[in-house]
Design a protein around this motif. Structure first.
Motif, PDB file in Angstrom:
ATOM      1  N   SER A   1      36.068  45.816  46.863  1.00 62.66           N
ATOM      2  CA  SER A   1      34.681  45.533  47.199  1.00 62.66           C
ATOM      3  C   SER A   1      34.283  44.105  46.834  1.00 62.66           C
ATOM      4  O   SER A   1      34.412  43.695  45.680  1.00 62.66           O
ATOM      5  N   GLY A   2      33.825  43.359  47.855  1.00 61.40           N
ATOM      6  CA  GLY A   2      33.354  41.988  47.619  1.00 61.40           C
ATOM      7  C   GLY A   2      31.843  41.950  47.635  1.00 61.40           C
ATOM      8  O   GLY A   2      31.227  41.390  48.537  1.00 61.40           O
ATOM      9  N   SER A   3      31.218  42.598  46.650  1.00 60.09           N
ATOM     10  CA  SER A   3      29.743  42.714  46.691  1.00 60.09           C
ATOM     11  C   SER A   3      29.080  41.427  46.223  1.00 60.09           C
ATOM     12  O   SER A   3      29.718  40.555  45.623  1.00 60.09           O
ATOM     13  N   ASN A   4      27.742  41.325  46.492  1.00 56.16           N
ATOM     14  CA  ASN A   4      27.053  40.087  46.080  1.00 56.16           C
ATOM     15  C   ASN A   4      26.872  40.020  44.565  1.00 56.16           C
ATOM     16  O   ASN A   4      26.444  39.022  44.015  1.00 56.16           O
ATOM     17  N   ARG A   5      27.226  41.110  43.863  1.00 57.17           N
ATOM     18  CA  ARG A   5      27.185  41.087  42.391  1.00 57.17           C
ATOM     19  C   ARG A   5      28.558  40.747  41.809  1.00 57.17           C
ATOM     20  O   ARG A   5      28.706  40.620  40.592  1.00 57.17           O
ATOM     21  N   GLY A   6      29.535  40.638  42.680  1.00 55.07           N
ATOM     22  CA  GLY A   6      30.884  40.350  42.187  1.00 55.07           C
ATOM     23  C   GLY A   6      31.870  41.406  42.655  1.00 55.07           C
ATOM     24  O   GLY A   6      31.494  42.433  43.227  1.00 55.07           O
ATOM     25  N   PHE A   7      33.138  41.122  42.421  1.00 51.30           N
ATOM     26  CA  PHE A   7      34.236  41.965  42.905  1.00 51.30           C
ATOM     27  C   PHE A   7      34.303  43.276  42.129  1.00 51.30           C
ATOM     28  O   PHE A   7      33.964  43.338  40.932  1.00 51.30           O
ATOM     29  N   ALA A   8      34.753  44.316  42.809  1.00 52.04           N
ATOM     30  CA  ALA A   8      35.073  45.586  42.130  1.00 52.04           C
ATOM     31  C   ALA A   8      36.255  46.208  42.857  1.00 52.04           C
ATOM     32  O   ALA A   8      36.459  45.988  44.060  1.00 52.04           O
ATOM     33  N   LEU A   9      37.044  46.960  42.143  1.00 53.86           N
ATOM     34  CA  LEU A   9      38.212  47.643  42.716  1.00 53.86           C
ATOM     35  C   LEU A   9      38.260  49.074  42.191  1.00 53.86           C
ATOM     36  O   LEU A   9      38.159  49.288  40.971  1.00 53.86           O
ATOM     37  N   CYS A  10      38.408  50.006  43.122  1.00 45.79           N
ATOM     38  CA  CYS A  10      38.565  51.422  42.759  1.00 45.79           C
ATOM     39  C   CYS A  10      40.008  51.800  43.042  1.00 45.79           C
ATOM     40  O   CYS A  10      40.433  51.783  44.198  1.00 45.79           O
ATOM     41  N   SER A  11      40.771  52.088  41.983  1.00 47.93           N
ATOM     42  CA  SER A  11      42.173  52.457  42.155  1.00 47.93           C
ATOM     43  C   SER A  11      42.439  53.759  41.403  1.00 47.93           C
ATOM     44  O   SER A  11      41.509  54.454  40.994  1.00 47.93           O
ATOM     45  N   MET A  12      43.718  54.068  41.227  1.00 45.40           N
ATOM     46  CA  MET A  12      44.025  55.365  40.626  1.00 45.40           C
ATOM     47  C   MET A  12      45.443  55.356  40.077  1.00 45.40           C
ATOM     48  O   MET A  12      46.237  54.444  40.359  1.00 45.40           O
ATOM     49  N   ARG A  13      45.789  56.412  39.324  1.00 40.92           N
ATOM     50  CA  ARG A  13      47.162  56.623  38.878  1.00 40.92           C
ATOM     51  C   ARG A  13      47.658  57.989  39.330  1.00 40.92           C
ATOM     52  O   ARG A  13      48.800  58.150  39.685  1.00 40.92           O
TER      53      ARG A  13
END
Ligand code: FAS
Ligand code: PHB
Length: 389
Positions: A201-213
């Motif tokens: 996610s390249g949101s206007n508040r900054g990057f975020a990544l949703c991953s998993m194991r």
């Protein structure tokens, strides 16, 4: 003591090289400065290219990975509430595998220790000598005793902070570096993943990544300031910020829970050339670092190991040297492409402190072109699943 290859570093690079060489009858000794438990406590990569998976199978250490991994046919890119999928399967016919680096390293330790693997933990003062001769040797201390290992080759798999790269004279090595003005705050939680595929996610508040194991172990990241420390972020503050950066449909479904690991990684691009100095070869993070945005860190370590493994087997089995003579050139050719992709993904999806309104418009145009253009998506997909070795 004598062996054919001394491997410095008991992370994934060193262990994979040791196991591959062992299966071809090449004797190695791995020197690791920490304990096995400490190495396994570091939470790092989660995405494996098919090339990495095939190396693990060739090393006969892929059984649990094949049983427990997730196969992912794509990723989701989001910009605020707008989101679209990049389909690796449709665009490349390939995929990636979700299986944490911790598990890769655990499997490698288990197979090396079950076999004849010689791994020395808690080594200190490791030093590499006479790499420009055909009789290099390594010295180290352990339990207060000094040791010397004579060998044919040394593989420097000791990561960014190791001593192998430093062994190459400054007059010989050229270092290329780019530091990014932010870090990644990562959280591991025993909660079900928010999505079947990773969300970048390249949101206007900054990057975020949703991953998993796995189905009940999720890995999340948010871009954070370099001045932050993990203690600055309560779990609630992290979850609140993550929800503000991912698409609202995902935020509504997000299952939160206590963090079982929370850490901040700085982002840097780094390459040292050459990756060979006489009988010393650098592999993995000892030679190069990428920002994790492209999931390339561990995967570029794998292609180094592929090239060096085949080069050393060719030398020991056939006495030929073109593999070791071309190692640095071949490894760097693929590394620089991974550096570019990781740099491009980082610029595409992060907010930079000094960004102008024009810069923001360029970023949005980049994402819009990616959303609407199949060829642009194909370029991302080819790089993400892994360029050929
Ligand atoms: P490693 O650094 O893993 O291993 C080197 C080993 O050498 C260590 O065990 C160290 O203790 C040992 N060592 C160091 N100096 C020594 C000495 N003098 N003597 C003996 N032993 C010595 N990649 C991704 O793809 N996705 C990610 O999300 C991601 N997150 C990361 C987060 C962090 C904080 C870091 C540092 C890296 C991350 N990476 C990620 C990249 C990471 O996965 C690396 O690419 C991977 O660990 C490379 O493996 P190695 O080359 O084995 O190096
Ligand atoms: C992770 O699962 O840790 C991960 C996945 C993809 C990335 C970086 C990290 O690009």
């Amino acid at each position: 003591m004598r062996t054919q290859v001394v491997i410095i570093g008991g992370g994934p690079s060193g262990l994979l090289l040791s196991q591959l060489l062992h299966r071809r009858g090449v004797d190695t000794i791995v020197l690791e400065r920490k304990t096995r438990e400490y190495v396994l406590s570091r939470i790092r990569a989660g995405i494996l290219e098919v090339g990495f998976v095939e190396l693990m199978r060739e090393a006969a250490v892929a059984e649990r990975m094949d049983r427990e991994c997730f196969v992912h046919d794509g990723i989701i890119i989001s910009d605020g509430d707008e989101q679209f999928q990049i389909s690796f399967k449709e665009l490349t016919g390939s995929h990636v595998v979700v299986y944490g680096q911790t598990e890769v390293t655990r499997d490698l330790y288990d197979v090396r220790e079950a076999g004849t693997g010689k791994i020395v933990f808690n080594t200190e003062h490791v030093a590499i000598h006479d790499t420009e001769t055909i009789a290099p040797y390594v010295t180290y201390s352990s339990d207060g005793t000094e040791h010397r290992i004579d060998c044919d080759f040394v593989a420097g798999c000791d990561g960014f902070h190791g001593i192998s790269r430093q062994t190459i004279p400054l007059s010989v090595r050229i270092e290329y570096e780019k530091l990014y003005p932010f870090g990644w705050l990562g959280v591991l939680s025993e909660t079900p993943p928010v999505s079947d595929e990773l969300i970048y996610s390249g949101s206007n508040r900054g990057f975020a990544l949703c991953s998993m194991r796995n189905e009940n172990l999720s890995r999340y990241y948010i871009q954070c300031s370099l001045s932050d420390s993990p203690d600055d972020w309560t779990d609630d503050a992290f979850w609140t910020e993550l929800k503000r950066r991912i698409p609202s449909t995902a935020a509504e479904q997000l299952v939160t829970g206590p963090s079982i690991e929370k850490s901040i990684a700085p982002l840097r691009s780094f390459v040292t050339e050459p990756m060979r100095w006489g009988r010393l070869f650098l592999c993995g993070d000892a030679a190069h670092i990428v920002p994790p945005t492209g999931a390339k860190g561990l995967n570029t370590a794998a292609s180094d190991i592929h090239y060096l493994y085949h080069a050393l087997v060719q030398f020991f089995e056939a006495g030929e040297t073109d593999g070791i003579d071309r190692y640095s050139e071949k490894a760097l050719a693929r590394i620089w492409k991974a550096e570019r992709f990781s740099w491009w993904m980082t610029n595409l999806l992060h907010r930079f402190p000094e960004q102008s309104d024009f810069d923001l418009k360029m970023q949005r145009a980049d994402i819009e072109f990616l959303r609407s253009n199949r060829e642009a998506q194909s370029v991302l997909a080819q790089n993400y699943v892994g360029l050929p070795y």
